[in-house]
Design a protein around this motif. Structure first.
Motif, PDB file in Angstrom:
ATOM      1  N   SER A 209      18.580   3.760  -0.923  1.00 29.07           N
ATOM      2  CA  SER A 209      19.568   4.724  -0.440  1.00 29.07           C
ATOM      3  C   SER A 209      20.559   3.990   0.446  1.00 29.07           C
ATOM      4  CB  SER A 209      18.901   5.868   0.337  1.00 29.07           C
ATOM      5  OG  SER A 209      18.298   5.384   1.524  1.00 29.07           O
ATOM      6  N   PHE A 210      21.656   4.662   0.741  1.00 26.75           N
ATOM      7  CA  PHE A 210      22.690   4.086   1.599  1.00 26.75           C
ATOM      8  C   PHE A 210      23.094   5.119   2.641  1.00 26.75           C
ATOM      9  CE2 PHE A 210      27.162   3.498   2.732  1.00 26.75           C
ATOM     10  CZ  PHE A 210      27.139   2.193   3.195  1.00 26.75           C
ATOM     11  N   THR A 211      23.216   4.673   3.896  1.00 26.16           N
ATOM     12  CA  THR A 211      23.643   5.552   4.987  1.00 26.16           C
ATOM     13  C   THR A 211      25.034   5.142   5.444  1.00 26.16           C
ATOM     14  OG1 THR A 211      21.365   5.906   5.717  1.00 26.16           O
ATOM     15  CG2 THR A 211      23.111   6.410   7.291  1.00 26.16           C
ATOM     16  N   PHE A 212      25.967   6.076   5.342  1.00 27.44           N
ATOM     17  CA  PHE A 212      27.364   5.818   5.695  1.00 27.44           C
ATOM     18  C   PHE A 212      27.591   6.173   7.161  1.00 27.44           C
ATOM     19  CE2 PHE A 212      31.871   6.759   6.072  1.00 27.44           C
ATOM     20  CZ  PHE A 212      32.463   5.762   5.309  1.00 27.44           C
ATOM     21  N   PHE A 213      28.054   5.179   7.938  1.00 28.12           N
ATOM     22  CA  PHE A 213      28.350   5.375   9.359  1.00 28.12           C
ATOM     23  C   PHE A 213      29.850   5.576   9.532  1.00 28.12           C
ATOM     24  CE2 PHE A 213      24.602   4.163  11.947  1.00 28.12           C
ATOM     25  CZ  PHE A 213      23.718   3.888  10.925  1.00 28.12           C
ATOM     26  N   ARG A 214      30.282   6.663  10.149  1.00 23.32           N
ATOM     27  CA  ARG A 214      29.595   7.906  10.300  1.00 23.32           C
ATOM     28  C   ARG A 214      30.540   9.054  10.114  1.00 23.32           C
ATOM     29  NH1 ARG A 214      25.735   8.548  14.746  1.00 23.32           N
ATOM     30  NH2 ARG A 214      25.331   6.538  15.653  1.00 23.32           N
TER      31      ARG A 214
ATOM     32  N   ARG B 158       0.824  -1.194   0.000  1.00 22.30           N
ATOM     33  CA  ARG B 158       0.000   0.000   0.000  1.00 22.30           C
ATOM     34  C   ARG B 158       0.863   1.251   0.000  1.00 22.30           C
ATOM     35  NH1 ARG B 158      -4.597  -1.612   4.510  1.00 22.30           N
ATOM     36  NH2 ARG B 158      -5.276  -3.529   3.525  1.00 22.30           N
ATOM     37  N   SER B 159       2.117   1.085  -0.365  1.00 23.75           N
ATOM     38  CA  SER B 159       3.038   2.214  -0.307  1.00 23.75           C
ATOM     39  C   SER B 159       2.590   3.330  -1.231  1.00 23.75           C
ATOM     40  CB  SER B 159       4.442   1.760  -0.699  1.00 23.75           C
ATOM     41  OG  SER B 159       5.279   2.865  -0.849  1.00 23.75           O
ATOM     42  N   PHE B 160       2.720   4.549  -0.748  1.00 23.93           N
ATOM     43  CA  PHE B 160       2.425   5.716  -1.561  1.00 23.93           C
ATOM     44  C   PHE B 160       3.701   6.464  -1.899  1.00 23.93           C
ATOM     45  CE2 PHE B 160       1.684   6.275   2.914  1.00 23.93           C
ATOM     46  CZ  PHE B 160       2.553   7.271   3.254  1.00 23.93           C
ATOM     47  N   VAL B 161       4.867   5.881  -1.578  1.00 19.95           N
ATOM     48  CA  VAL B 161       6.121   6.571  -1.840  1.00 19.95           C
ATOM     49  C   VAL B 161       7.091   5.746  -2.663  1.00 19.95           C
ATOM     50  CG1 VAL B 161       5.990   7.961   0.242  1.00 19.95           C
ATOM     51  CG2 VAL B 161       7.102   5.751   0.343  1.00 19.95           C
ATOM     52  N   LEU B 162       6.806   4.470  -2.884  1.00 19.38           N
ATOM     53  CA  LEU B 162       7.792   3.616  -3.518  1.00 19.38           C
ATOM     54  C   LEU B 162       7.799   3.791  -5.029  1.00 19.38           C
ATOM     55  CD1 LEU B 162       7.362   0.310  -1.520  1.00 19.38           C
ATOM     56  CD2 LEU B 162       8.796   2.279  -1.043  1.00 19.38           C
ATOM     57  N   VAL B 163       8.991   3.814  -5.588  1.00 22.84           N
ATOM     58  CA  VAL B 163       9.161   3.874  -7.032  1.00 22.84           C
ATOM     59  C   VAL B 163      10.164   2.810  -7.422  1.00 22.84           C
ATOM     60  CG1 VAL B 163       8.638   6.328  -7.213  1.00 22.84           C
ATOM     61  CG2 VAL B 163      10.988   5.612  -6.792  1.00 22.84           C
ATOM     62  N   SER B 164      10.266   2.533  -8.706  1.00 22.91           N
ATOM     63  CA  SER B 164      11.198   1.509  -9.166  1.00 22.91           C
ATOM     64  C   SER B 164      12.619   1.880  -8.802  1.00 22.91           C
ATOM     65  CB  SER B 164      11.081   1.352 -10.682  1.00 22.91           C
ATOM     66  OG  SER B 164      12.096   0.494 -11.162  1.00 22.91           O
ATOM     67  N   SER B 165      13.385   0.873  -8.379  1.00 25.39           N
ATOM     68  CA  SER B 165      14.780   1.113  -8.022  1.00 25.39           C
ATOM     69  C   SER B 165      15.725   0.676  -9.135  1.00 25.39           C
ATOM     70  CB  SER B 165      15.120   0.359  -6.727  1.00 25.39           C
ATOM     71  OG  SER B 165      14.922  -1.021  -6.901  1.00 25.39           O
ATOM     72  N   ARG B 166      15.182   0.346 -10.301  1.00 22.99           N
ATOM     73  CA  ARG B 166      16.028  -0.120 -11.393  1.00 22.99           C
ATOM     74  C   ARG B 166      16.700   1.067 -12.088  1.00 22.99           C
ATOM     75  NH1 ARG B 166      16.329  -4.787 -14.345  1.00 22.99           N
ATOM     76  NH2 ARG B 166      14.515  -5.655 -13.290  1.00 22.99           N
ATOM     77  N   HIS B 167      18.004   0.941 -12.291  1.00 26.12           N
ATOM     78  CA  HIS B 167      18.774   1.942 -13.020  1.00 26.12           C
ATOM     79  C   HIS B 167      18.662   3.323 -12.383  1.00 26.12           C
ATOM     80  CE1 HIS B 167      19.465  -1.153 -15.929  1.00 26.12           C
ATOM     81  NE2 HIS B 167      18.197  -1.237 -16.233  1.00 26.12           N
ATOM     82  N   LYS B 168      18.798   3.366 -11.091  1.00 30.53           N
ATOM     83  CA  LYS B 168      18.763   4.630 -10.378  1.00 30.53           C
ATOM     84  C   LYS B 168      20.103   4.874  -9.700  1.00 30.53           C
ATOM     85  CE  LYS B 168      14.344   5.600 -11.037  1.00 30.53           C
ATOM     86  NZ  LYS B 168      13.876   6.815 -11.721  1.00 30.53           N
ATOM     87  N   LYS B 169      20.366   6.128  -9.417  1.00 29.12           N
ATOM     88  CA  LYS B 169      21.504   6.459  -8.581  1.00 29.12           C
ATOM     89  C   LYS B 169      21.208   5.997  -7.156  1.00 29.12           C
ATOM     90  CE  LYS B 169      22.268  10.606 -11.378  1.00 29.12           C
ATOM     91  NZ  LYS B 169      22.319  12.090 -11.396  1.00 29.12           N
ATOM     92  N   VAL B 170      22.249   5.866  -6.364  1.00 29.01           N
ATOM     93  CA  VAL B 170      22.077   5.488  -4.963  1.00 29.01           C
ATOM     94  C   VAL B 170      22.432   6.699  -4.103  1.00 29.01           C
ATOM     95  CG1 VAL B 170      22.754   3.921  -3.118  1.00 29.01           C
ATOM     96  CG2 VAL B 170      22.677   3.095  -5.483  1.00 29.01           C
ATOM     97  N   PRO B 171      21.433   7.406  -3.578  1.00 31.79           N
ATOM     98  CA  PRO B 171      21.727   8.554  -2.716  1.00 31.79           C
ATOM     99  C   PRO B 171      22.468   8.097  -1.464  1.00 31.79           C
ATOM    100  CG  PRO B 171      19.408   8.514  -3.369  1.00 31.79           C
ATOM    101  CD  PRO B 171      19.985   7.191  -3.747  1.00 31.79           C
ATOM    102  N   VAL B 172      23.496   8.833  -1.083  1.00 30.97           N
ATOM    103  CA  VAL B 172      24.273   8.507   0.107  1.00 30.97           C
ATOM    104  C   VAL B 172      24.031   9.568   1.173  1.00 30.97           C
ATOM    105  CG1 VAL B 172      26.570   8.167   1.082  1.00 30.97           C
ATOM    106  CG2 VAL B 172      26.053   7.308  -1.215  1.00 30.97           C
ATOM    107  N   TYR B 173      23.568   9.102   2.326  1.00 34.08           N
ATOM    108  CA  TYR B 173      23.458   9.955   3.510  1.00 34.08           C
ATOM    109  C   TYR B 173      24.619   9.617   4.440  1.00 34.08           C
ATOM    110  CZ  TYR B 173      18.564  10.551   2.023  1.00 34.08           C
ATOM    111  OH  TYR B 173      17.416  10.818   1.314  1.00 34.08           O
ATOM    112  N   VAL B 174      25.209  10.614   5.044  1.00 34.05           N
ATOM    113  CA  VAL B 174      26.268  10.388   6.025  1.00 34.05           C
ATOM    114  C   VAL B 174      25.693  10.650   7.413  1.00 34.05           C
ATOM    115  CG1 VAL B 174      28.528  11.128   6.867  1.00 34.05           C
ATOM    116  CG2 VAL B 174      28.095  10.996   4.400  1.00 34.05           C
ATOM    117  N   MET B 175      25.781   9.637   8.274  1.00 36.09           N
ATOM    118  CA  MET B 175      25.242   9.762   9.626  1.00 36.09           C
ATOM    119  C   MET B 175      26.049  10.773  10.431  1.00 36.09           C
ATOM    120  SD  MET B 175      22.963   8.767  11.857  1.00 36.09           S
ATOM    121  CE  MET B 175      22.259   7.191  11.339  1.00 36.09           C
TER     122      MET B 175
END
Length: 528
Positions: free
Chosen positions: A498-503, A77-94
């Motif tokens: 997405s990917f979260t880099f610790f830290r 029932r997700s209202f936010v999910l989109v295809s993850s194929r051929h996308k960039k991977v956003p990196v968050y730094v903790m």
């Protein structure tokens, strides 16, 4: 609304499943006899054990080694999910682990503000997508119930926004004091601790009576012990206050909101407490259900089952924190082991309580986000985090996962019920250990972080949910960063959301580390 042992359960009934009945144990009891008769239906192998490994003589007729996973009937029932194929991977730094501190007067502060501002600008120049910030219950609602003080986070979010960075926000209902040896860090709210000083059973407790005050036991989820509020109501009020205060940031600065579901924010029991000396890697851990509220519920459910003797404690032959699986009867061939009627009963109850806990909190979080997003047409992803329990993964019983609350064995997919709940609430699944490879783990401990990741990707695809991830260990070396990249991008071109880099810390800016980190960020930001 189902009743489990007299405590109202927020679960809405996960569909399918041979074992898991979160809608209540009345259904569980009615199907026990049928399930026992059909336990090995469609299976043509006879399991035997050799040094903790499962040896099968023939394969399943159904062609699926994980024969006890749940049915794939439920659509997301997700209202936010989109295809993850051929996308960039956003990196968050903790953000740094010591971003916040407590001053001499007992009030929270942001530490080293000027240095932090410079660091944020450097991350932006390197191509980092955003930062991950832990929003602590023990800071915002620190002194009194329902008195929320957001000034520190208003200042921090403004700095991050001005630096041109996006935000992953983790709503933290746990403490991290164990990381500082009890002499620092962020505790639970002081008024919660005052209640805990009088009633220690609001915390998880092990079989020896040791309590863990990093997180409230899920046994109090629906009990009004906190000034007339239940634990789930406390979490809901916090989330409502957060969404009211920071709604203008939703969708344009705040892109992901993680909801804490247990120790370290992960949906699990504190079965492997590393901060106080009770446990060390690669111990199997211990079951955490000896607070009086969990034990009362276990006794009620066991009595309903017609087996009151099953409700007096956790499995008596399950070893201790630092045991290895070999020689521990419950996890091998002992009487009343994990494959016995008793073993299945206990593990269903133990893992089922954890699933109900996630369902209740995520339902509240999803409702809060849905209202905000429908009003403003802004998209924010809800995220739930699980633990990366990869040691003893190659054994038949997966004991370290069982004690943590994941009923995952060689015969049963324990992550499918988790993914099903996340799917219903439109949440992504976050897993750590994306920096790990099997070849880097001790072979004698039968580890497989890669096997765990494959299983998570399989259930996420089945349940149509996104996967996000992070690293378990601090990695700046080229090999570690390359492994992260490989685990983030699947051979078919699909990527983690997405990917979260610790830290973030001073090590990241050392010349040799920075020269590895910046190319890594550029690679993750390129189209797959």
């Amino acid at each position: 609304m189902a009743e489990i042992g007299g405590i109202r359960c927020g679960c809405r009934g996960v569909s399918g499943g041979t074992f898991f009945h979160p809608g209540g144990f009345s259904c569980f009891l009615e199907q026990r006899a049928t399930r026992n008769r059909n336990f090995f239906r469609n299976v043509s192998y006879v399991p035997s054990f050799k040094r903790g490994r499962l040896i099968t003589k023939r394969s399943s007729v159904a062609g699926n080694s994980r024969i006890f996973s749940m049915d794939a009937r439920e659509k997301s029932r997700s209202f936010v999910l989109v295809s993850s194929r051929h996308k960039k991977v956003p990196v968050y730094v903790m953000m740094p682990i010591d971003t916040f501190g407590i001053d001499a007067s007992g009030c929270p502060i942001i530490k080293r503000l000027k240095a932090l501002t410079v660091s944020l600008k450097a991350l932006k120049l390197a191509g980092v997508h955003g930062v991950a910030v832990e929003v602590w219950w023990g800071i915002v609602e620190r002194f009194c119930p329902l008195e929320f003080k957001w000034s520190l986070y208003e200042e921090l979010f403004r700095l991050i926004s001005e630096a041109g960075l996006k935000l992953h926000v983790s709503l933290c209902f746990h403490s991290n004091m164990h990381l500082f040896g009890g002499k620092g860090g962020i505790s639970l709210p002081l008024w919660i601790r005052e209640i805990g000083d009088v009633n220690k059973d609001i915390y998880y407790r092990d079989k020896n009576g040791f309590s863990n005050n990093d997180y409230l036991t899920l046994g109090v989820d629906q009990l009004p012990l906190f000034g007339g509020r239940t634990a789930v109501q406390c979490y809901e009020d916090f989330m409502l206050s957060f969404s009211t205060k920071f709604e203008p940031y939703f969708g344009n600065v705040i892109e992901e909101i993680g909801v804490g579901l247990g120790p370290s924010g992960e949906l699990r029991y504190p079965a492997h407490p590393s901060g106080d000396g009770r446990w060390k890697f690669p111990g199997i851990g211990e079951f955490q259900c000896h607070d009086k509220y969990m034990m009362e519920n276990l006794m009620t459910v066991a009595s309903q089952e017609g087996k009151p003797q099953w409700g007096s404690r956790d499995p008596p032959s399950a070893g201790c924190y630092n045991s290895f699986p070999s020689g521990v009867p419950f996890f091998e061939e002992g009487h009343d082991n994990f494959l016995s009627d008793y073993g299945r009963f206990f593990l269903e109850w133990y893992s089922g309580k954890l699933i109900c806990h996630a369902d209740a909190i995520l339902a509240k979080a999803a409702d809060v986000l849905r209202r905000r997003q429908e009003e403003e047409k802004r998209s924010v992803m809800l995220v739930a985090k699980i633990g990366g329990i990869y040691w003893w993964y190659k054994t038949s019983s997966h004991p370290a996962e069982l004690t943590a609350g994941y009923y995952n064995t060689a015969l049963r997919d324990g992550y499918d019920p988790v993914a099903s709940v996340l799917s219903r609430h439109g949440a992504a699944l976050h897993i750590p250990c994306l920096d790990m490879a099997d070849c880097e783990t001790p072979e004698k401990y039968l580890c497989s972080p890669e096997g765990l990741l494959r299983q998570i990707h399989d259930v996420s695809k089945k349940r149509t949910i996104q996967v996000t991830g992070g690293n378990t260990s601090e990695r700046f070396d080229q090999m570690g960063l390359r492994q992260i990249r490989e685990n983030c991008v699947q051979p078919n071109g699909e990527t983690v959301r997405s990917f979260t880099f610790f830290r973030l810390n001073e090590k990241i800016f050392r010349v040799e580390n920075w020269n590895n980190f910046v190319p890594f960020i550029r690679q993750m930001s390129a189209d797959v």
